[in-house]
Enzyme design. Structure first.
Site, PDB file in Angstrom:
ATOM      1  N   GLU A 146       0.976  -1.117  -0.106  1.00  0.00           N
ATOM      2  CA  GLU A 146       0.107  -0.166  -0.018  1.00  0.00           C
ATOM      3  C   GLU A 146       0.812   1.132   0.033  1.00  0.00           C
ATOM      4  OE1 GLU A 146      -2.984   0.182   3.104  1.00  0.00           O
ATOM      5  OE2 GLU A 146      -4.078   1.891   2.116  1.00  0.00           O
ATOM      6  N   GLU A 240     -12.692   1.873   2.395  1.00  0.00           N
ATOM      7  CA  GLU A 240     -12.111   2.064   3.784  1.00  0.00           C
ATOM      8  C   GLU A 240     -12.442   3.313   4.395  1.00  0.00           C
ATOM      9  OE1 GLU A 240      -7.867   0.903   5.103  1.00  0.00           O
ATOM     10  OE2 GLU A 240      -7.869   2.652   3.678  1.00  0.00           O
TER      11      GLU A 240
HETATM   12 MN    MN Z   1      -6.059   1.990   2.914  1.00  0.00          MN
END
Ligand code: MN
Length: 297
Positions: A146, A240
């Site tokens: 990420e 998210e």
């Molecule tokens: Mn994230």
């Protein structure tokens, strides 16, 4: 494309109760997939997760952020080894519950560093990731790194730099995980990173600039969904969002969640799924109209 939700929308701890609530809620709302944060591998109710995911026919992934004690970009051999063990454990747990992707802040600790990364630390991270990714491949799991903002890692903060990190380390079975919340802080625009990372893009987090309801902040979702459509992305997309009303105190503090933007998990998740599907369907409808127009000409 599989559309998922981050489990922190419903629970802060993933004991039996947290896992049940998450899978039941996400499935009832219509999500295809759940992403579990594996901050506490030992406390994770894996038997319950495996059973419920199969019952509900849901896919699953996992994410984590390494800590200062498990930072594989450290120059301390003991800390690097602790990180390697922690990542291997996460892969094994994910394999046990039938997951397909491990993502998140895996290359360094998820924390605010007070100095740039070192060459040795970068090399340590790449070496451990190569080993973890090899082990993951044997279990049918893909690793995605990420790209997070400067306050959460010092290793890479843009898609282009993550790509360079992967290429430099000749990492196999390792892709790029882009997150619109972080992109909004670090990238020049919300279009170029998707296009430039199209070959390596394995995972996408859809998050608003304030980490609340989609559409309530300033992320340019026209550009985001336009770019995903252009590159014909068909990987995983996960909503998210964090509220200190739900997220564990530890994760909440690491992420700097100091105020609540919502307290109704199901309403938030339902809205997000409608928003993402609406954007994707809108693009498809628009493209069909364009194609029809072209045919007429
Ligand atoms: Mn994230």
């Amino acid at each position: 494309m599989l559309i998922g939700a981050h489990a922190s929308v419903w629970a802060g701890a993933f004991d039996k109760k947290g896992v049940e609530k998450t899978i039941q809620s996400a499935s009832s709302i219509g999500y295809d997939l759940v992403e579990f944060p594996l901050m506490d591998v030992d406390g994770f109710a894996h038997e319950t997760a495996k059973k419920l995911l199969a019952e509900r026919n849901m896919a699953c992934t996992a994410s984590l952020g390494l800590t200062r004690e498990t930072d594989i970009s450290s120059t301390d051999a003991q800390v690097v080894e602790a990180g390697r063990v922690s990542l291997m454990k996460a892969v094994d747990l994910l394999a046990a519950i039938g997951g397909t992707h491990l993502c998140g802040v895996l290359a360094s600790a998820m924390t605010k560093y007070d100095a740039p990364s070192s060459a040795q630390g970068r090399e340590n991270s790449q070496r451990v990731l190569a080993e973890v990714a090899h082990h993951a491949a044997d279990a049918g799991i893909r690793i995605s790194l990420e790209v997070v903002n400067r306050y959460e890692t010092n290793l890479f903060n843009t898609g282009a730099d993550c790509r360079e990190f992967i290429e430099e380390g000749a990492l196999e079975n390792v892709g790029i995980h882009l997150d619109t919340y972080h992109m909004n802080i670090e990238e020049t625009d919300m279009w170029t990173p998707f296009v430039n990372c199209r070959e390596q893009l394995g995972y996408v987090h859809i998050g608003e600039s304030n980490r609340g309801y989609l559409g309530s902040g300033n992320v340019d979702f026209d550009a985001v969904f336009g770019a995903l459509d252009l590159i014909q992305y068909d990987g995983i997309m996960v909503f998210e969002s964090f509220s200190s009303a739900v997220v564990s105190k530890e994760l909440s503090n690491t992420l700097g969640v100091w105020r609540n933007l919502w307290d109704d998990s199901d309403d938030l998740a339902r809205h997000a799924l409608d928003y993402m599907r609406g954007r994707l369907n809108g693009l498809r409808a628009n493209n069909t109209a364009i194609a029809r127009g072209r045919n007429r000409v």
